[in-house]
Design a protein around this motif. Structure first.
Motif, short mmCIF file in Angstrom:
data_model
loop_
_atom_site.label_atom_id
_atom_site.label_comp_id
_atom_site.label_asym_id
_atom_site.label_seq_id
_atom_site.Cartn_x
_atom_site.Cartn_y
_atom_site.Cartn_z
N LYS A 113 0.87 -1.17 0.00
CA LYS A 113 0.00 0.00 0.00
C LYS A 113 0.91 1.22 0.00
O LYS A 113 1.66 1.47 0.96
N TYR A 114 0.87 1.99 -1.09
CA TYR A 114 1.81 3.08 -1.31
C TYR A 114 1.14 4.42 -1.03
O TYR A 114 0.08 4.73 -1.59
N PHE A 115 1.77 5.24 -0.18
CA PHE A 115 1.27 6.57 0.15
C PHE A 115 2.22 7.61 -0.44
O PHE A 115 3.43 7.59 -0.17
N TYR A 116 1.66 8.51 -1.24
CA TYR A 116 2.42 9.55 -1.94
C TYR A 116 2.30 10.87 -1.18
O TYR A 116 1.20 11.28 -0.79
N HIS A 117 3.43 11.57 -1.01
CA HIS A 117 3.38 12.91 -0.41
C HIS A 117 4.46 13.79 -1.00
O HIS A 117 5.62 13.40 -1.10
#
Length: 265
Positions: A113-117
């Motif tokens: 599960k990839y979270f982009y910021h």
């Protein structure tokens, strides 16, 4: 000699040079950074650009041989090892820029599960890309405070030293109890005479002028311990060929490093 060269690089005269001339000067002296007297990074620092045609990267989703440029060459292997004993891996990519990391990791890590910021305008743009292409296992995080669940990995890919409030960011990460923190291609130094971060001017990619922190190593390790993170591995990062600090003061240690921290409760 370096005193004169450094003064020139620090000046506005260098900033206004034609690009071809700045490149010629770089080939002669091969200077990458200079120390400044600034106490903090300028506003609107690090004027990076995001690739407005992310579809070119999305074409690589099914390419078995696709490997994006990365400041951390072992990121996939590290996550894969951890993922072999976990049903799901949650990774926050801080300062992600493009979605090439997501494409690469999502191909090999089906439980990721990839979270982009990144910057607000980048976050908005990538949200539209995700919606348009109906991408799975990816979410844009506009505000780190909105992260409620525990994150397994937070990846700072050559990004934290370009941020003024990097300690506040790490403290926010601490509140969500992230298990591991990876800092890749980050500049550190040690000195018996100074324990403060130094603001450097990056001069090797003219006409783009960046400023970055040269982080005092011992203070950083102490700060991380105070925020429940223990250093478990350290490596010198040789990503950029011929990168040097020959025009800097004499420090007991000065290098770009990859640091890997584990949360301790």
């Amino acid at each position: 000699m370096y005193k004169i060269i450094n003064n020139f690089y620090r000046s506005k005269y260098f900033d206004k040079l034609p690009g071809f001339l700045a490149r010629k000067i770089f080939k002669i002296f091969k200077i990458f950074f200079v120390e400044t007297n600034l106490k903090s990074l300028p506003i609107n620092n690090h004027p990076t650009k995001i690739n407005i045609d992310q579809s070119l990267m999305l074409k690589n989703i099914d390419d078995k041989f696709y490997k994006p440029f990365s400041t951390c060459l072992y990121l996939l292997e590290l996550l894969a090892l951890y993922g072999s004993i976990k049903k799901e891996i949650k990774i926050l990519d801080f300062g992600a820029n493009n979605i090439d990391n997501y494409i690469y990791l999502n191909r090999y890590l089906k439980n990721c599960k990839y979270f982009y910021h990144d910057l607000p305008e980048y976050n908005k743009f990538i949200e539209e890309v995700i919606k348009k292409n109906q991408l799975q296992n990816i979410q844009v995080i506009k505000n780190l405070s909105s992260l409620e669940s525990e994150i397994d990995f937070v990846f700072f890919g050559s990004s934290i030293h370009y941020v003024n409030n990097y300690k506040e960011i790490i403290q926010k990460i601490n509140k969500i109890k992230s298990k591991f923190l990876i800092f890749s291609h980050t500049p550190f130094y040690k000195s018996d005479k100074n324990d403060k971060d130094i603001v450097m001017k990056q001069v090797n990619i003219h006409p783009i002028i960046n400023y970055a922190y040269l982080i005092e190593y011992n203070n950083f390790i102490k700060f991380m311990k105070e925020n429940n993170y223990q250093l478990i591995s350290q490596n010198k990062n040789n990503l950029i060929k011929n990168l040097n600090f020959k025009n800097f003061k004499s420090f007991s240690f000065l290098s770009f490093l990859d640091l890997f921290f584990k949360r301790i409760d």
